[in-house]
Design a protein around this motif. Structure first.
Motif: not given
Length: 230
Positions: A38-39, A70-75, A149-151
């Motif tokens: 989802v994130v 980029s950080y959200g995608i990587a994690v 939603a990502a948060i």
């Protein structure tokens, strides 16, 4: 659990897929696996938008900070593959016969879960901070739900990975039960005598000794035999 080693049963036991899927640890891993999708899925698909109709350049919705996206995608991707790896490890954990290998697997789980919990917490704080600074334009408003939603799921992922780390710590503290590797021929009591060797009473009895065979029939001078004289 009786005969357990680091939270698992006897080595070489049969694997029941239904019981494995019902385990709380498996459910937690599947849940956080879905949260990771989802994130990073929300960020990739809907968090790169145009500021307005006159600007064709795609920008990160989080305050136009490319590092946040980029950080959200990587994690998210790291958590995605990490969940798959540890689900496979959990499935085959009971087949590991070496106590040292089990210990390494549990420590790896503990370290990775704690590390992911930290990364998700940083992601939640980073994305929430950048979202507060975002000026919503007509273009950014289209991806607002995906950003929220990502948060939100970053926060939920932090909690689940903390729970997974605590469960791994609990498994590590369980240690190992060496009775897993004890064979049936060894007695359960260390002070018990080894089977197969009779234990005497500690006193010797002359009744147990018998005269040598044929001594009763032997005579000093048998009939018909004379001692020669010299």
């Amino acid at each position: 659990m009786e005969g357990a080693s680091f939270g698992a049963g006897r080595a070489g036991g049969a694997i029941d897929p239904v019981d494995f899927l019902k385990q709380p640890q498996t459910l937690l891993r599947v849940t956080t696996w879905i949260f990771s999708i989802v994130v990073f899925g929300s960020i990739v698909n809907e968090c790169y938008v145009n500021r307005d109709s006159r600007d064709p350049t795609l920008r990160c919705i989080f305050n136009e900070n490319e590092s946040a996206c980029s950080y959200g995608i990587a994690v998210g991707i790291l958590a995605f593959f990490g969940c798959i790896f540890f689900c496979i490890l959990d499935l085959h954990f009971q087949q590991i016969s070496s106590v040292k290998d089990r210990k390494r697997a549990v420590l790896l789980d503990l370290g990775f879960s704690g590390f992911l919990a930290f990364l998700w917490f940083v992601a939640f704080c980073f994305l929430a901070n950048q979202w507060q600074r975002t000026t919503l334009t007509s273009g950014f408003a289209q991806g607002a739900d995906a950003a929220r939603a990502a948060i939100t799921f970053s926060f939920f992922s932090t909690i689940i990975w903390v729970v997974l780390a605590l469960r791994a710590l609990q498994r590590y503290r369980l240690g190992t039960d060496m009775s897993l590797f004890a064979t049936d021929q060894f007695p359960a009591d260390a002070a018990a005598p080894y089977p197969g060797y009779p234990v005497g009473s500690g006193t010797e009895s002359t009744e147990t000794y018998q005269s040598p065979p044929f001594t009763e029939t032997l005579e000093a001078n048998p009939k018909g035999y004379q001692v020669p004289a010299y």
